[in-house]
Design an enzyme around this catalytic site. Sequence first.
Site, mmCIF file in Angstrom:
data_model
loop_
_atom_site.group_PDB
_atom_site.id
_atom_site.type_symbol
_atom_site.label_atom_id
_atom_site.label_comp_id
_atom_site.label_asym_id
_atom_site.label_seq_id
_atom_site.Cartn_x
_atom_site.Cartn_y
_atom_site.Cartn_z
ATOM 1 N N HIS A 10 -2.154 0.199 0.457
ATOM 2 C CA HIS A 10 -1.490 -0.758 -0.425
ATOM 3 C C HIS A 10 -1.010 -1.930 0.414
ATOM 4 O O HIS A 10 -1.288 -1.996 1.636
ATOM 5 C CB HIS A 10 -0.336 -0.101 -1.191
ATOM 6 C CG HIS A 10 0.627 0.647 -0.316
ATOM 7 N ND1 HIS A 10 1.442 0.025 0.604
ATOM 8 C CD2 HIS A 10 0.887 1.984 -0.208
ATOM 9 C CE1 HIS A 10 2.181 0.925 1.226
ATOM 10 N NE2 HIS A 10 1.869 2.120 0.758
ATOM 11 N N GLU A 11 -0.296 -2.851 -0.206
ATOM 12 C CA GLU A 11 0.118 -4.072 0.474
ATOM 13 C C GLU A 11 0.991 -3.786 1.693
ATOM 14 O O GLU A 11 0.982 -4.548 2.676
ATOM 15 C CB GLU A 11 0.868 -4.987 -0.497
ATOM 16 C CG GLU A 11 1.419 -6.273 0.110
ATOM 17 C CD GLU A 11 0.367 -7.133 0.780
ATOM 18 O OE1 GLU A 11 0.711 -7.855 1.740
ATOM 19 O OE2 GLU A 11 -0.815 -7.098 0.356
ATOM 20 N N GLY A 12 1.738 -2.694 1.657
ATOM 21 C CA GLY A 12 2.544 -2.337 2.825
ATOM 22 C C GLY A 12 1.680 -2.096 4.048
ATOM 23 O O GLY A 12 1.964 -2.595 5.146
ATOM 24 N N HIS A 13 0.601 -1.309 3.892
ATOM 25 C CA HIS A 13 -0.326 -1.085 5.001
ATOM 26 C C HIS A 13 -0.970 -2.383 5.448
ATOM 27 O O HIS A 13 -1.088 -2.669 6.646
ATOM 28 C CB HIS A 13 -1.439 -0.102 4.594
ATOM 29 C CG HIS A 13 -0.964 1.252 4.193
ATOM 30 N ND1 HIS A 13 -0.991 1.690 2.890
ATOM 31 C CD2 HIS A 13 -0.457 2.276 4.919
ATOM 32 C CE1 HIS A 13 -0.533 2.929 2.831
ATOM 33 N NE2 HIS A 13 -0.194 3.307 4.046
ATOM 34 N N LEU A 30 6.899 0.173 -1.625
ATOM 35 C CA LEU A 30 5.497 0.513 -1.838
ATOM 36 C C LEU A 30 5.163 1.821 -1.121
ATOM 37 O O LEU A 30 5.576 2.058 0.007
ATOM 38 C CB LEU A 30 4.591 -0.604 -1.325
ATOM 39 C CG LEU A 30 4.725 -1.964 -2.013
ATOM 40 C CD1 LEU A 30 3.694 -2.939 -1.467
ATOM 41 C CD2 LEU A 30 4.575 -1.825 -3.522
ATOM 42 N N SER A 31 4.395 2.659 -1.794
ATOM 43 C CA SER A 31 3.998 3.952 -1.247
ATOM 44 C C SER A 31 2.726 4.397 -1.939
ATOM 45 O O SER A 31 2.518 4.116 -3.133
ATOM 46 C CB SER A 31 5.106 4.996 -1.481
ATOM 47 O OG SER A 31 4.657 6.294 -1.161
ATOM 48 N N GLY A 63 5.500 1.229 9.507
ATOM 49 C CA GLY A 63 6.398 0.700 8.497
ATOM 50 C C GLY A 63 7.774 1.324 8.608
ATOM 51 O O GLY A 63 7.915 2.490 9.001
#
Length: 629
Positions: free
Chosen positions: A38-41, A201-202, A158
């Site tokens: 997702h955007e976090g990664h 996000l997860s 993160g």
Amino acid sequence: MTQTIEQRQSPREAQAWCQAARSAGKRIGFVPTMGALHEGHISLVRRAREECDVVVVSVFVNPLQFGQQADLDAYPRDFEADALLLAQAGCDLVFTGSLIGEMGFFPEAQALEEIVSEVVGKSAQGLESEFRTGHFEGVATIVKRLFQIAVPHRAYFGAKDYQQTLVIRELTARMLHGDSQDCVPELTICPIARDTKGLALSSRNLRLTDTGKATALALVGALTLGRHLWRVEGLRDALILQSAMESELLALGGPGLTLEYMAIRDPNSWSATSPEGDLDQAIALVAAHVDGVRLIDNMRLDVVASNEAPPLSPRAGELAAVLVEAPAKINPWLEVLGRQDTGFHEVELTMVCIDLVDHLRISWVRGDVAGSIELTLSGPAASADIPVDRGNLVYRAAELAIDAYPGTLPTGHLRIELHKRIPSRAGLGGGSSDAAAALLGVVQLLQQVGDSKGGMTKAADQSAALATLGSDCPFFLEAASTGFGKCTGRGEIVEAIHPGEFMGRSFELVVPGIECGTSQVFGALQLPKTPRGFDPGILFNRLEEAAFSSCPKLAQVAEALTTETGDTWHISGSGSSLFRELDQALWMELGVSGSSFGAPARRVVKSRHEGKHRPTGYGVRILDIVRPG
């Protein structure tokens, strides 16, 4: 732009690729993941792309860190979709594999029981370990092997898995004293990525229903309350904060949420149980179940999460290292009292440090040459026009600290790595606070590595030295404990004052990147017959009219922002940064993220920076000190 991405299904093949890249002199950035990206990664990959020559990502759902087989089986997997996202983000290599066997991360093992588990330390105690037996042992075991495969210079994680980052930090410290120092990376901990409503996000969010996602917002709601209680109400007792946040969580989440823990910890001294009494720094951590999905989140209460510094990882060849934080400032009140022929006009202004910060990693590296200074730049606000020699205030501040040191220093040199988030030149500047941070950090470092405890250790001496570099520089030391000061005269008199109501205020900041020189602003200034009189409760800048008349582009941007938002936008100091005050409701409506770089500032101007910020309550400060070995 999507680029060609190398894919390897075998860890052994991936290791050969990475070793070839390292042998060719390439700097490797590594992002370990379990897929379902997702955007976090992707934000980690982008950060690695900015700072390294090649970017390597692993995609592997690690059985060693799952306590229940059902949870492992339910974890989403789509390697091809992940590879496409990584290619679009600029990744060079993505690899996967199995756990054991010829194509495995542990080919020496034929059964899970044959894998030698990594021992974990103090940071693994409490919280996650209480609910996920063996989890951190599994994480440390696979991360060590991944480091051996990717041989990275820098690894990106993160901040959402906060306790995990502490465990990995301990792991790298142990590896540094082992036989495989070449694969021990510097750790970079990146801020938690959140959706527009604030939910962290997860990959597990994919399993939430729409109702569950709404319920899950209770986590960030409770954390935000804790930050408010710390920063506005002044609460410092861990148990009182924890109780208030737990009550808020249960009230917001209702019957659809099951709490595992809500906890407060000291980020500099991890403990298995809640610390007693008042804390100087604090992080709040929460774990809960929604829709049968286990969610975790955390938030620093004393600093904004988006600016959280990476842990200070020890490196081979260093005698000691210091991590220092340098905040930006805005000037919510500025009056010009008189002109002077020198151009340094008499002013009276307030200066407030905000939670947009640069970080300086300062270390002493063993070597044959004594006393040289190596300055490097990185970060989203770093640019080619920022010098890395004596033209930089950081370099000159370091020289001042070294010249004042009375003892003998070991052979080697000073290394300063400046990670810039504060825009320079046509924006907030950042040079003054960076210089103050550099001087403070170098003085502390020399105390660690030299044979004397003398030097520029008195605050008055440090401020006097900084005043020779610029009138703003001493503020960040003089107001170190409040982040709020009043300056009069030509800038040489700085008075630290209590932040008072400013600690409950918030600001939206835009740096449009328009050059607006101080000399042209003062040249257009018409002095009033009667000064307004000092009032920190209002936003006022006597230079505003002169700035807008001498720089029409800046006036157009301010007018467009005012029209769009319905609020008045002010300049900060004599530069071209613009800000407006936000009330608490609008802060939450716009989200709880801290800032972004290079993104359009709303719809009216392409900015060098846009973000929502609050006063810090401190100036420059040392975050961490390490002495490897």
